[in-house]
Design a protein around this motif. Structure first.
Motif, mmCIF file in Angstrom:
data_model
loop_
_atom_site.group_PDB
_atom_site.id
_atom_site.type_symbol
_atom_site.label_atom_id
_atom_site.label_comp_id
_atom_site.label_asym_id
_atom_site.label_seq_id
_atom_site.Cartn_x
_atom_site.Cartn_y
_atom_site.Cartn_z
ATOM 1 N N TRP A 42 -18.000 53.971 -17.928
ATOM 2 C CA TRP A 42 -18.332 52.930 -16.846
ATOM 3 C C TRP A 42 -17.058 51.715 -17.450
ATOM 4 O O TRP A 42 -17.496 51.313 -18.861
ATOM 5 N N ASP A 43 -16.400 51.370 -16.655
ATOM 6 C CA ASP A 43 -15.497 50.127 -16.972
ATOM 7 C C ASP A 43 -16.321 48.866 -16.628
ATOM 8 O O ASP A 43 -16.371 48.638 -15.514
ATOM 9 N N ILE A 44 -16.881 48.176 -17.843
ATOM 10 C CA ILE A 44 -17.760 46.859 -17.362
ATOM 11 C C ILE A 44 -17.054 45.691 -17.078
ATOM 12 O O ILE A 44 -17.369 44.837 -17.747
ATOM 13 N N LEU A 50 -23.832 46.937 -12.247
ATOM 14 C CA LEU A 50 -25.205 47.610 -13.053
ATOM 15 C C LEU A 50 -26.214 47.798 -11.985
ATOM 16 O O LEU A 50 -26.841 48.978 -12.251
ATOM 17 N N ILE A 69 -24.871 56.549 -20.652
ATOM 18 C CA ILE A 69 -23.821 55.555 -20.090
ATOM 19 C C ILE A 69 -23.032 55.372 -21.455
ATOM 20 O O ILE A 69 -23.518 54.480 -22.289
ATOM 21 N N GLY A 71 -20.297 52.572 -21.880
ATOM 22 C CA GLY A 71 -19.445 51.539 -21.331
ATOM 23 C C GLY A 71 -18.232 50.894 -21.818
ATOM 24 O O GLY A 71 -18.182 51.204 -23.305
ATOM 25 N N LEU A 82 -26.797 43.164 -20.198
ATOM 26 C CA LEU A 82 -26.446 44.278 -20.508
ATOM 27 C C LEU A 82 -26.977 45.130 -21.908
ATOM 28 O O LEU A 82 -26.946 46.026 -22.504
ATOM 29 N N LEU A 88 -27.202 52.592 -22.363
ATOM 30 C CA LEU A 88 -25.917 52.041 -22.227
ATOM 31 C C LEU A 88 -25.667 52.148 -23.660
ATOM 32 O O LEU A 88 -26.108 51.244 -24.550
ATOM 33 N N CYS A 90 -22.061 51.070 -25.677
ATOM 34 C CA CYS A 90 -20.643 50.113 -25.368
ATOM 35 C C CYS A 90 -19.500 50.305 -26.143
ATOM 36 O O CYS A 90 -20.012 50.108 -27.495
ATOM 37 N N CYS A 122 -14.399 54.129 -13.083
ATOM 38 C CA CYS A 122 -13.490 52.886 -13.507
ATOM 39 C C CYS A 122 -12.215 53.094 -12.459
ATOM 40 O O CYS A 122 -11.823 54.446 -12.109
#
Length: 183
Positions: A42-44, A50, A69, A71, A82, A88, A90, A122
């Motif tokens: 995932w491109d945060i 979310l 995930i 990110g 987050l 998640l 990151c 993304c």
């Protein structure tokens, strides 16, 4: 400075292309009923995404599917909402090299875990996430189709929702197409 960034990404792409040739994975098109584990990249860039991702994870957990995930966050500090999410991990600026390759400690778990399905979220090219996706051992890779992109050859199923950057609609389409697959 943007020209220098482009040259760094170009060098990273060459290295990634060589590494991708040595990557072995067993590809399979899986029906959602067969899936036991899903990885999401995932491109945060928009933390508001979310909510639909959390809904997707809840739907998958009701089906007995484990979801993790990874990110990618461009900034230095992750938004507060987050930081406490247990599923998640990151990638931040300090987690990738000069050529934008993710450092092994962060990315290797996702590349080697052997997820059954990997879903990219993304809607524009993001080299660190594409790097992880390309070298992932996931059996099936799903990603959004976006215009004028020639870097999507590692994706098994491209989904075009017709609506740009709508995570909720994109994940709804992912579920629909995974349910339609019939061996």
């Amino acid at each position: 400075m943007e020209l220098f960034k482009t040259a760094r990404i170009r060098a990273g792409n060459r290295k990634l292309a060589r590494m991708a040739l040595r990557t072995n994975r067993s590809r399979a098109f899986l029906n959602l009923a067969e899936v036991k584990s899903i990885a999401i990249l995932w491109d945060i860039s928009n933390a508001d995404d979310l909510a639909p991702i959390s809904d997707f994870i809840l739907q998958m957990s009701e089906r007995g599917i484990k979801v993790d995930i990874l990110g990618f966050f461009q900034g230095k500090t992750l938004p507060d909402k987050l930081t406490a999410i247990r599923y998640l991990e990151c990638l931040k600026r300090e987690d990738y090299s000069f050529f934008f390759r993710p450092k092994p400690a962060v990315a290797n778990r996702f590349m080697e875990a052997g997820y059954e399905v990997l879903i990219e979220i993304c809607f524009r090219d993001n080299f660190p996430l594409r790097y992880v996706s390309t070298l992932s051992a996931a059996r099936m890779k799903i990603g959004p189709a976006f215009k004028d992109d020639k870097t999507r050859s590692h994706i098994d199923m491209l989904i075009d929702t017709g609506i740009e950057s709508n995570v909720k609609e994109y994940l709804r389409q992912v579920i629909i197409y995974l349910e339609m697959i019939n061996k």
